[in-house]
Structures are given as structure tokens and as C-alpha cells.
Design a protein around this motif. Structure first.
Motif, PDB file in Angstrom:
ATOM      1  N   LEU A 488     133.240  13.635 -45.387  1.00  0.00           N
ATOM      2  CA  LEU A 488     131.924  13.569 -44.769  1.00  0.00           C
ATOM      3  C   LEU A 488     131.153  12.319 -45.178  1.00  0.00           C
ATOM      4  CD1 LEU A 488     130.798  15.548 -42.727  1.00  0.00           C
ATOM      5  CD2 LEU A 488     129.389  16.556 -44.521  1.00  0.00           C
ATOM      6  N   ASP A 489     131.583  11.634 -46.224  1.00  0.00           N
ATOM      7  CA  ASP A 489     130.950  10.363 -46.578  1.00  0.00           C
ATOM      8  C   ASP A 489     131.054   9.352 -45.438  1.00  0.00           C
ATOM      9  OD1 ASP A 489     130.193  11.238 -49.088  1.00  0.00           O
ATOM     10  OD2 ASP A 489     132.007  10.510 -50.065  1.00  0.00           O
ATOM     11  N   ARG A 490     132.030   9.553 -44.580  1.00  0.00           N
ATOM     12  CA  ARG A 490     132.213   8.613 -43.469  1.00  0.00           C
ATOM     13  C   ARG A 490     131.064   8.665 -42.465  1.00  0.00           C
ATOM     14  NH1 ARG A 490     137.709   8.141 -40.512  1.00  0.00           N
ATOM     15  NH2 ARG A 490     136.385   6.556 -39.550  1.00  0.00           N
ATOM     16  N   LEU A 491     130.224   9.669 -42.544  1.00  0.00           N
ATOM     17  CA  LEU A 491     129.057   9.714 -41.654  1.00  0.00           C
ATOM     18  C   LEU A 491     128.179   8.480 -41.835  1.00  0.00           C
ATOM     19  CD1 LEU A 491     127.917  13.463 -41.762  1.00  0.00           C
ATOM     20  CD2 LEU A 491     129.286  12.312 -40.016  1.00  0.00           C
ATOM     21  N   ARG A 492     128.280   7.827 -42.984  1.00  0.00           N
ATOM     22  CA  ARG A 492     127.515   6.601 -43.216  1.00  0.00           C
ATOM     23  C   ARG A 492     127.790   5.545 -42.136  1.00  0.00           C
ATOM     24  NH1 ARG A 492     123.031   5.453 -46.378  1.00  0.00           N
ATOM     25  NH2 ARG A 492     123.017   6.855 -48.171  1.00  0.00           N
ATOM     26  N   GLU A 493     128.964   5.639 -41.519  1.00  0.00           N
ATOM     27  CA  GLU A 493     129.323   4.674 -40.474  1.00  0.00           C
ATOM     28  C   GLU A 493     128.446   4.830 -39.237  1.00  0.00           C
ATOM     29  OE1 GLU A 493     133.590   4.795 -39.738  1.00  0.00           O
ATOM     30  OE2 GLU A 493     133.934   5.338 -41.839  1.00  0.00           O
ATOM     31  N   LEU A 494     127.709   5.953 -39.155  1.00  0.00           N
ATOM     32  CA  LEU A 494     126.809   6.161 -38.018  1.00  0.00           C
ATOM     33  C   LEU A 494     125.492   5.405 -38.172  1.00  0.00           C
ATOM     34  CD1 LEU A 494     127.103  10.036 -37.521  1.00  0.00           C
ATOM     35  CD2 LEU A 494     128.135   8.268 -36.081  1.00  0.00           C
ATOM     36  N   GLU A 495     125.199   4.958 -39.373  1.00  0.00           N
ATOM     37  CA  GLU A 495     123.863   4.425 -39.643  1.00  0.00           C
ATOM     38  C   GLU A 495     123.471   3.285 -38.703  1.00  0.00           C
ATOM     39  OE1 GLU A 495     121.256   3.176 -43.569  1.00  0.00           O
ATOM     40  OE2 GLU A 495     122.965   4.536 -43.761  1.00  0.00           O
ATOM     41  N   PRO A 496     124.352   2.311 -38.445  1.00  0.00           N
ATOM     42  CA  PRO A 496     123.944   1.245 -37.504  1.00  0.00           C
ATOM     43  C   PRO A 496     123.622   1.777 -36.109  1.00  0.00           C
ATOM     44  CG  PRO A 496     125.897   0.594 -38.746  1.00  0.00           C
ATOM     45  CD  PRO A 496     125.684   2.053 -39.015  1.00  0.00           C
ATOM     46  N   LEU A 497     124.246   2.909 -35.739  1.00  0.00           N
ATOM     47  CA  LEU A 497     124.024   3.450 -34.396  1.00  0.00           C
ATOM     48  C   LEU A 497     122.646   4.080 -34.235  1.00  0.00           C
ATOM     49  CD1 LEU A 497     127.559   5.020 -33.844  1.00  0.00           C
ATOM     50  CD2 LEU A 497     126.627   2.940 -32.798  1.00  0.00           C
ATOM     51  N   ALA A 498     121.946   4.309 -35.339  1.00  0.00           N
ATOM     52  CA  ALA A 498     120.575   4.805 -35.231  1.00  0.00           C
ATOM     53  C   ALA A 498     119.687   3.796 -34.502  1.00  0.00           C
ATOM     54  CB  ALA A 498     120.009   5.095 -36.623  1.00  0.00           C
ATOM     55  N   ASP A 499     120.080   2.533 -34.507  1.00  0.00           N
ATOM     56  CA  ASP A 499     119.304   1.485 -33.825  1.00  0.00           C
ATOM     57  C   ASP A 499     119.859   1.158 -32.446  1.00  0.00           C
ATOM     58  OD1 ASP A 499     117.423   1.062 -35.917  1.00  0.00           O
ATOM     59  OD2 ASP A 499     118.979  -0.003 -37.047  1.00  0.00           O
ATOM     60  N   ASP A 500     120.800   1.970 -31.979  1.00  0.00           N
ATOM     61  CA  ASP A 500     121.395   1.781 -30.651  1.00  0.00           C
ATOM     62  C   ASP A 500     120.696   2.723 -29.664  1.00  0.00           C
ATOM     63  OD1 ASP A 500     122.927   1.844 -28.342  1.00  0.00           O
ATOM     64  OD2 ASP A 500     124.841   1.787 -29.393  1.00  0.00           O
ATOM     65  N   PRO A 501     119.917   2.196 -28.717  1.00  0.00           N
ATOM     66  CA  PRO A 501     119.177   3.068 -27.784  1.00  0.00           C
ATOM     67  C   PRO A 501     120.072   4.029 -27.020  1.00  0.00           C
ATOM     68  CG  PRO A 501     118.408   0.800 -27.621  1.00  0.00           C
ATOM     69  CD  PRO A 501     119.640   0.773 -28.475  1.00  0.00           C
ATOM     70  N   GLU A 502     121.265   3.560 -26.629  1.00  0.00           N
ATOM     71  CA  GLU A 502     122.169   4.424 -25.871  1.00  0.00           C
ATOM     72  C   GLU A 502     122.668   5.573 -26.728  1.00  0.00           C
ATOM     73  OE1 GLU A 502     124.620   6.035 -22.889  1.00  0.00           O
ATOM     74  OE2 GLU A 502     122.831   4.776 -22.888  1.00  0.00           O
ATOM     75  N   PHE A 503     122.993   5.302 -27.987  1.00  0.00           N
ATOM     76  CA  PHE A 503     123.449   6.375 -28.878  1.00  0.00           C
ATOM     77  C   PHE A 503     122.319   7.377 -29.114  1.00  0.00           C
ATOM     78  CE2 PHE A 503     124.505   8.451 -32.890  1.00  0.00           C
ATOM     79  CZ  PHE A 503     125.852   8.724 -32.724  1.00  0.00           C
ATOM     80  N   ARG A 504     121.096   6.897 -29.281  1.00  0.00           N
ATOM     81  CA  ARG A 504     119.963   7.814 -29.473  1.00  0.00           C
ATOM     82  C   ARG A 504     119.757   8.679 -28.237  1.00  0.00           C
ATOM     83  NH1 ARG A 504     117.428   3.086 -31.621  1.00  0.00           N
ATOM     84  NH2 ARG A 504     116.053   2.964 -29.775  1.00  0.00           N
ATOM     85  N   ARG A 505     119.932   8.077 -27.065  1.00  0.00           N
ATOM     86  CA  ARG A 505     119.776   8.851 -25.827  1.00  0.00           C
ATOM     87  C   ARG A 505     120.810   9.970 -25.760  1.00  0.00           C
ATOM     88  NH1 ARG A 505     122.176   9.554 -21.286  1.00  0.00           N
ATOM     89  NH2 ARG A 505     123.776   7.983 -21.742  1.00  0.00           N
ATOM     90  N   ARG A 506     122.047   9.632 -26.084  1.00  0.00           N
ATOM     91  CA  ARG A 506     123.101  10.653 -26.042  1.00  0.00           C
ATOM     92  C   ARG A 506     122.884  11.696 -27.131  1.00  0.00           C
ATOM     93  NH1 ARG A 506     128.852   8.023 -25.889  1.00  0.00           N
ATOM     94  NH2 ARG A 506     129.385  10.194 -25.438  1.00  0.00           N
ATOM     95  N   PHE A 507     122.371  11.274 -28.256  1.00  0.00           N
ATOM     96  CA  PHE A 507     122.042  12.223 -29.330  1.00  0.00           C
ATOM     97  C   PHE A 507     120.990  13.222 -28.843  1.00  0.00           C
ATOM     98  CE2 PHE A 507     119.747  13.664 -33.068  1.00  0.00           C
ATOM     99  CZ  PHE A 507     120.746  13.891 -34.003  1.00  0.00           C
ATOM    100  N   ARG A 508     119.973  12.735 -28.129  1.00  0.00           N
ATOM    101  CA  ARG A 508     118.944  13.639 -27.589  1.00  0.00           C
ATOM    102  C   ARG A 508     119.540  14.589 -26.551  1.00  0.00           C
ATOM    103  NH1 ARG A 508     115.947   8.869 -27.933  1.00  0.00           N
ATOM    104  NH2 ARG A 508     116.134   8.396 -25.702  1.00  0.00           N
ATOM    105  N   GLU A 509     120.495  14.111 -25.774  1.00  0.00           N
ATOM    106  CA  GLU A 509     121.147  14.985 -24.793  1.00  0.00           C
ATOM    107  C   GLU A 509     121.897  16.121 -25.480  1.00  0.00           C
ATOM    108  OE1 GLU A 509     123.652  12.478 -22.479  1.00  0.00           O
ATOM    109  OE2 GLU A 509     122.024  11.795 -21.135  1.00  0.00           O
ATOM    110  N   VAL A 510     122.557  15.807 -26.598  1.00  0.00           N
ATOM    111  CA  VAL A 510     123.255  16.837 -27.371  1.00  0.00           C
ATOM    112  C   VAL A 510     122.256  17.866 -27.881  1.00  0.00           C
ATOM    113  CG1 VAL A 510     124.493  17.283 -29.531  1.00  0.00           C
ATOM    114  CG2 VAL A 510     125.227  15.417 -28.027  1.00  0.00           C
ATOM    115  N   LYS A 511     121.136  17.397 -28.432  1.00  0.00           N
ATOM    116  CA  LYS A 511     120.128  18.322 -28.953  1.00  0.00           C
ATOM    117  C   LYS A 511     119.570  19.197 -27.832  1.00  0.00           C
ATOM    118  CE  LYS A 511     118.722  18.314 -32.648  1.00  0.00           C
ATOM    119  NZ  LYS A 511     119.054  19.115 -33.860  1.00  0.00           N
TER     120      LYS A 511
END
Length: 808
Positions: A488-511
């Protein structure tokens, strides 16, 4: 498909056209378990052949959740099973819904134990879990006029395909009776020994459950014990017509494993609880020695083979039981036996509340387990001699540290016994472990500083992310690959994607999709209607005053009051659905009053046609792991609001953060570590710190002063006091109001304004969905530390020093 139809036809005795949903579920479950059984047999055989050092996890609770989905995931059969059943016109999701989760735990303690045994199997650690097979679990919660009603949890009624009964391996457990001294041997070889002559006995029948590792060919075992009478049925008495007396022994014995935590406000309840605890550890130690060790094994080498981990104080009676086995049955001298015993146990303390550290009256323990009381006295005498030798004649210190308390009644302090005997004592979060050393067990930490350590809790990412949140899991895997499931330490690889508008949009769709799933579940299960477009503000945990559900409720009442008065504009208020989930112990009167108050406040607010558009309360009854797996992924806000210094760790806080909820919380338990990891900008901190709370208490806390000085607080409490939520009856919730104004032991009123200020920051942040989702992604990315795999690595390195035979 062939194997499935064989199970349906020849085990269930039906054909596809006439099979019920339960038939179809049982057939699928047995098909999957057959697939795992060869791995299970291979794992068990390998452990017996190589005799590696392993772990026996002794816990009164194992809150497993439903088994089908986890077994399919571990065996990598989910897609195959889904497609095969679909070809037969069967929806696998419908079969999964037919499973009733095992009622083997209450809350965090049981969920933690289940996470730990999952991780041990996934990491390839030789391990076995030991517990009790509760026939009815804790209880099934229902609400009648808003008040909790306890009903039996009939989780076994439709069969449990995941368990394997082995009555041929039953263990005899003794109680009561008396002890006597006798001489063993003659002349110079004569030794004075003690013989225990029991007054009555019961049988422990083992039921084995498979604990599959995640796609690693390893399957460990969870062994649960069910109590049976030695002579269950007296035919002669039955033939005389006294039918009740004919089965009296059976009824008496089986009470031991009927329910989790029998209500213990009565002497009978206390005795039954102690019977439970001794029953399961006596069965477990005997089982390990007789069945898992090879014939002729030298028990002097037992510490090289096993560490018995005591999950809280419930299994601590195992310490004198092992000493009794070694001295009375194996013939070892006391000192040698005690050296072995002290190297075989480790103790996890899960509380900071003095009342939660179990004590057993000497009268009860001596009557039920006379030999064990003698052993405890001897342990205590030797220990106090060690204290006096080390610390001098400080009798106040000796009294504080004694295993035997003298006031208010003579009793055995089980936490002291565990601390004296264990190789290591650990807390379950950095703050908790520090407070154990500094306050709860400070004298022991001064005597043995090397004995104390910390292992912060964790949760299994398999069940609580991969299974519970398939949308988020898919998004993560698409971004960084699937290795995160066991690292689960590999989740750190997601950190740059927090600044990706498209990834945030898809994250909101999941929620959003997760909220839709929750809406469907609560409508179908509870008839509760919630708006998925609102902020989902969630507080789910055991109902206890220190967890402060009352603080959350006072916030809701304040919002209601301000909306009703026009102080808050309905059109400009962030719509919010507040979800509670909690059970109260049957004898905990104040906790049950708080549940009733929550439901009554909810009834009034939800019935208001205007206010309910922006504020609602949902309180589904009988919150369990199954509900959690849908609710947690849907949550926006995680409420972790215990008084600082009272929560040991928490694991719900970890599950919410890993699933993308932001936390509003105090600096308490593992909240401290969550905040440090995610950053202050992505955590809503409020409230007194632990030192501040201690200082307020020492200075003479007066809750009524906060009531008098804070107009919002005064209005909220007055609404309750004058019967706004009880049909005008002022007496209905008077105990809750009086408790808050008079004692308020957990300083709800002291933290009220700080909490309201934090909630205003929550509302401001939630108004910007893109910024909120950025914070949520960072919560996911930065909380990989809270994997139970990491917890197990810490236990292995710091406490157990067991072997790993493979795994992730």
C-alpha cells in the motif's frame, strides 16, 4: 461450472430450475472453498513438517465480514465465477447478498483481528487465530420508537459453508472444584505438587475457517470454539418426564458460547464472561500443544515455536493456564516454567480508559478457577519481591503495581498480569503507546522500559479498498498498476495525480457512483431516503461517551436551530446528510439514551419540509461490516472526534481516509499520524490536546460554565431540555442533558465551539469541489502507511520474530 452444478445437485440436493437463492449461494461458496482447500492442506502440512516459529492470535472477537467476495478475490476467481454463473442466468451479486456475515465481533477490536489474520496469510507468516464461535454473536440491533432493542443474531440459521466442524478434536475444559497439595515421588526425589480436582467440565468443539492469503497459495486457519456439555442428554430423567432437567447440562454448557460479551451488570453475567474467556484460551493452548506440535516435543522449546499474542485483556487468563500446564501437568519446576511462560506471550493494550482494563473479583476467580488464583498469587508474590529489590520499600508503589487490587474489592488486575508476563507490551498508535508508558502503565514502563513498544493499527487493503471500493480500485490500478493491493506504500505514486484535473474529475465520478450504491442499499435495507447530491458526513463506531456522538449531535441541533431561526440562509447552506451507525452495549444506559436522542432529533429534522432539503440524519440499524463496505467509500467527511487522550487508535479513521474522505478530528489516537501524513491543509483539526484536556480536568472542569457563556450551545441544549425532540416531554432526555451539564466527563461542551469552527471550515472547503477532491486524492495517496500488512511487519520485527515462508 461443472463443479458448481455438482455442488448444487449432490450437496444441496436440488436442480438449477428449483434452487433457491440460498441454495445457489451455498453451492457457489462450497465450490470456491473446494478450490482453496488443497492450498489449505498444503499450508497446514508444511507448517507441521517444518515447525517454524509462528503466531497464535488470541482474540475474543473476529469480525470477518462476508466471506464469499474475499475468497473469490484471494483465489483470483471473481471474473471466472461471474461469467460462469451468468451463463446459467445467475447474478453473482444477488448470491453475495444472500450471505449473512458471521456475528463474531462488536467493533474495532474484531475488525482489527480480522485484518491482521488476512495480512498474516497474505505475507506468508505461519499463524493461527483462536476465538469463540458465538452462536448468536453480539446482538441484532433494531429501533422501536427510536430506542435500541436487542434481538438475537441468527447468523447460522441458513448454514455456514465456510466452517469445518471437528468434534473428534474436542477439548475438555474444567471449572470450579478445589485444589490439594500432594507429594510426587519418594525420598530425595520427592516434590511437592498441587492437584486440581474440578467441580464440573465442558467440551470445546473446534470449528475451522480458512484464511486465504491474497493470490499466494497460502491459506491459514482461524479456529473457533463452541461449548458443549460432557453429558448433554440424560435419557433416564427424560423418560421420567422431566424434559427440562434432561437437557439442563447441555443448556448450561452451551451458554458459554451463545453470545459475545454477555451483559455483565449481574453476578451471573460476570461469571459467564469469565467462563467464556477461560474456555477459549484453555481450548486453544491445549489444541496448540496437543495437535500442532509433534509428538514428544520438548515444551522447554515452546518459545522457539510460538508467540501467543493477547489481543486486549480478554485472553490474559491464558498466562496462568500455560503455567498450570507446565507445572501441574508437565512436571516442570516453577522457575523454569515461568521463564517459558514469560517468553511465550505478548500483550496488546487497546484502551486508555481505566474501567476498560478488566479486573476479576478474587472471590469469583477463586470459585471458578481455584488453581489459577493460586498461580496468580504466586506470580504476584515473586513480582512484588522483584519490585522491592529494584525500587526499595516504597509500599505505595508496590500497591499500585500489584496484580491484586485491594480496593474497592480484592480483585485481579488482568492488565497488570499481562504486563508482568509478556515479552512485549504494545499500544496501537504513537500517542496511545506514549500515554501507556507515561500514565496508564507508567510504573511498569519505568521498571521495564525495554518491554514497551508501539505498533500502529492498520486495515487490510484487500477488503476495505479492493473489495469495498471497486471504482476507486480500478482507477488506482489504471494509474499505478495492481501492486498496491499488497504494497500500500505504492499509493504515494498517486500524489502527482492530485494536480491532474482529469484524474480529479474521474475521482469525483467514482465518489458519486459510490453514493448511488449507498442510496440503493439504505433504501432497500432500511427504507431510508438520502440525497446523493449532499455532503455525506459520517460517524460510525461503537456508541460510547468518549467517542462523543453527542458532540456531533449538538452540531446538528445547532445547524437546525440556526436554519429554523433564519440565522443561516437555506439557499446558501451546503446540503448535508449526517449518517450515524452505532450499537450500545445492552447494559450501557447512557449510550442507549444517546441513540434514542439521535433518532428523535433525526425524526424532527427529517420531517421539516424546508430544513430537510439541506440537513438530514440517517441512522441505519445494525451497522456491520457489510454496511461499512458500502458506506465508507461513499463518505465525504469522516468524524473522528473523541476527546484527545481517550481513543487508543481507531481503524475507521484509516478506512475513511484510504477511501477518499477528509477527516474532522481531534489529535487523538491514530488521527495524529493521519494528520501528520496527509498534512494540516487536508485535515480539519479541532479541540483540546491531550495535555490541555488533562490540565482542564486537574483545574476542576465545570461544563455549565461553557453552557452559560456560549449562546449557541445554550440554545441547542435548551431545545433538548424543553422537549423539542420528545413531543414536549422535558423528562425524556433529561439524563443526557444533566450528564452534559453536570459531569461531562469527556468534555463535549469544552470542545463544542472549536468543533463548530472546524465545521465552518469544512463547509467552506466543500463549496469548491475541485479543491476538495484534490485533498481527497492526497488523503488516499498519503495513507498507505495504514495497511495491516505494515502493522504485521512491525509486529514481526519488534515483537514476534516469527518466520515468513512466502507471501507478498
Amino acid at each position: 461450472m461443472r463443479e458448481y452444478l455438482r455442488e448444487l445437485n449432490f450437496t444441496q440436493g436440488t436442480v438449477l430450475q428449483r434452487a433457491s437463492t440460498n441454495d445457489e449461494y451455498l453451492a457457489l461458496a462450497r465450490t470456491v472453498r473446494h478450490y482453496l482447500m488443497s492450498r489449505w492442506m498444503e499450508t497446514t502440512t508444511e507448517y507441521y513438517r517444518t515447525q517454524p516459529k509462528g503466531v497464535a492470535y488470541l482474540s475474543a472477537e473476529f469480525l470477518l465480514g462476508r466471506q464469499l467476495g474475499n475468497a473469490l478475490l484471494a483465489a483470483d476467481l471473481t471474473d471466472i465465477a461471474t461469467e460462469a454463473l451468468a451463463s446459467l442466468g445467475i447474478d453473482i451479486a444477488e448470491l453475495a447478498e444472500a450471505e449473512v456475515e458471521p456475528g463474531l465481533g462488536n467493533g474495532g477490536l474484531g475488525r482489527l483481528a480480522a485484518c491482521f489474520i488476512d495480512s498474516l496469510a497474505t505475507m506468508g507468516v505461519p499463524a493461527i487465530g483462536y476465538g469463540i464461535r458465538y452462536e448468536y454473536g453480539i446482538f441484532r440491533q433494531n429501533f422501536v420508537d427510536g430506542r435500541q432493542v436487542e434481538e438475537p443474531d441468527h447468523w447460522l440459521d441458513n448454514g455456514s459453508p465456510w466452517e469445518f466442524a471437528h468434534p473428534e478434536h474436542e477439548v475438555t475444559v474444567s471449572f470450579g472444584g478445589s485444589t490439594e497439595r500432594y507429594t510426587d515421588g519418594e525420598g530425595d526425589d520427592a516434590v511437592e505438587r498441587t492437584r486440581w480436582t474440578p467441580g464440573w467440565q465442558v467440551l470445546g468443539v473446534p470449528y475451522n475457517y480458512m484464511v486465504p492469503g491474497y493470490r499466494n497459495q497460502q491459506v491459514n486457519t482461524l479456529r473457533l470454539w463452541s461449548a458443549r456439555a460432557t453429558h448433554a442428554f440424560d435419557l433416564k430423567i427424560f423418560n421420567y418426564g422431566d424434559y427440562a432437567e434432561a437437557v439442563r447440562a447441555q443448556t448450561f454448557a452451551e451458554n458459554i458460547s451463545k453470545v459475545l460479551y454477555p451483559e455483565d451488570s449481574t453476578p451471573q453475567g460476570k461469571e459467564l464472561r469469565l467462563q467464556q474467556q477461560y474456555f477459549f484460551v484453555a481450548c486453544s493452548l491445549r489444541d496448540f500443544i496437543d495437535r500442532l506440535l509433534p509428538g514428544g516435543f520438548d515444551l522447554r522449546r515452546l518459545p522457539e515455536r510460538i508467540c501467543f499474542q493477547l489481543n486486549d485483556t480478554h485472553p490474559v487468563i491464558a498466562i496462568p493456564e500455560l503455567q498450570r500446564i507446565l507445572v501441574d501437568e508437565e512436571g516442570l519446576d516453577w522457575d523454569e516454567a515461568w521463564d517459558i511462560t514469560r517468553r511465550c506471550f505478548a500483550y496488546t493494550c487497546h484502551t486508555l480508559l481505566p474501567e476498560a482494563l478488566e479486573v476479576w473479583p478474587v472471590e469469583l476467580l477463586g470459585r471458578l478457577l481455584p488453581r489459577h488464583l493460586e498461580i496468580i498469587y504466586r506470580i504476584n508474590d515473586d513480582f512484588l519481591a522483584e519490585v522491592r529489590e529494584s525500587r526499595g520499600d516504597d509500599e505505595l508503589l508496590v500497591r499500585r503495581m500489584s496484580i491484586i487490587a485491594e480496593h474497592p474489592q480484592r480483585a485481579v488486575r488482568m492488565a497488570h498480569l499481562a504486563t508482568v508476563a509478556a515479552t512485549k507490551v504494545n499500544g496501537v498508535a504513537e500517542l496511545h503507546s506514549q500515554l501507556l508508558r507515561d500514565k496508564v502503565l507508567a510504573d511498569f514502563a519505568t521498571l521495564w522500559p525495554e518491554k514497551f513498544t508501539n505498533v500502529t493499527n492498520g486495515v487490510t487493503p484487500r477488503r476495505f479498498v479492493r473489495l469495498a471500493n471497486p471504482g476507486l480500485s480500478g482507477l488506482i490500478t489504471e494509474a499505478i498498476g495492481d501492486g498496491w493491493v499488497t504494497d500500500l506504500d505504492r499509493l504515494r505514486e498517486l500524489e502527482p495525480l492530485a494536480d491532474d484535473p482529469e484524474f480529479r474529475r474521474r475521482f469525483r465520478e467514482v465518489k458519486s457512483a459510490n453514493k448511488d450504491r449507498l442510496v440503493e442499499l439504505l433504501a432497500r435495507r432500511d427504507g431510508i431516503d438520502i440525497d446523493p447530491g449532499t455532503m455525506l458526513d459520517v460517524m460510525v463506531k461503537r456508541l460510547h461517551e468518549y467517542k462523543r456522538q453527542t458532540l456531533k449531535l449538538l452540531h446538528v441541533i445547532t445547524l437546525y436551530d440556526r436554519l429554523r431561526s433564519g440565522e443561516l440562509d437555506l439557499a446558501d447552506t451546503v446540503p448535508r446528510t449526517v449518517v450515524f451507525g452505532a450499537k450500545a452495549a445492552p447494559g450501557y444506559v447512557m449510550a442507549k439514551e444517546i441513540i434514542a436522542l439521535i433518532n428523535h432529533v433525526g425524526a424532527v429534522i427529517n420531517a421539516d419540509p424546508e430544513i430537510s432539503r439541506v440537513l438530514r440524519i440517517a441512522f441505519p440499524a445494525n451497522y456491520d461490516v457489510t454496511v461499512a463496505e458500502t458506506l465508507i467509500p461513499a463518505a465525504d467527511l469522516s468524524e473522528q472526534i473523541s476527546l484527545a487522550g481517550k481513543e487508543a487508535s481507531g481503524t475507521g479513521n484509516m478506512k475513511f481516509a484510504l477511501n477518499g474522505a477528509l477527516t474532522v478530528g481531534t489529535d487523538d489516537g491514530a488521527n495524529v499520524e493521519i494528520r501528520q501524513l496527509v498534512g494540516d491543509d487536508h485535515f480539519f483539526l479541532f479541540g483540546l490536546t491531550e495535555p490541555e484536556a488533562a490540565a482542564v480536568a486537574e483545574g476542576g472542569y465545570r461544563p455549565s460554565a461553557y453552557y452559560e457563556e456560549n449562546a449557541s450551545l445554550r440554545r441547542a441544549l435548551d431545545l433538548v431540555a424543553r422537549g423539542e425532540f420528545s413531543g414536549g416531554d422535558r423528562s425524556t432526555f433529561e439524563p443526557v442533558v444533566s450528564n452534559l451539564l453536570g459531569e461531562d466527563r469527556f468534555m463535549v461542551l469544552a470542545d463544542y465551539q472549536s468543533y463548530l469552527d472546524a465545521q465552518e471550515r469544512v463547509e467552506a472547503a466543500y463549496r469548491d469541489p475541485d479543491a476538495w477532491s484534490r485533498s481527497a486524492v492526497l488523503n488516499v495517496a498519503r495513507t498507505g502507511f495504514f495497511s495491516s500488512d505494515r502493522s504485521m511487519r512491525d509486529y514481526l520485527d519488534r515483537i514476534w520474530h516469527a518466520e515468513r515462508l512466502g507471501g507478498a
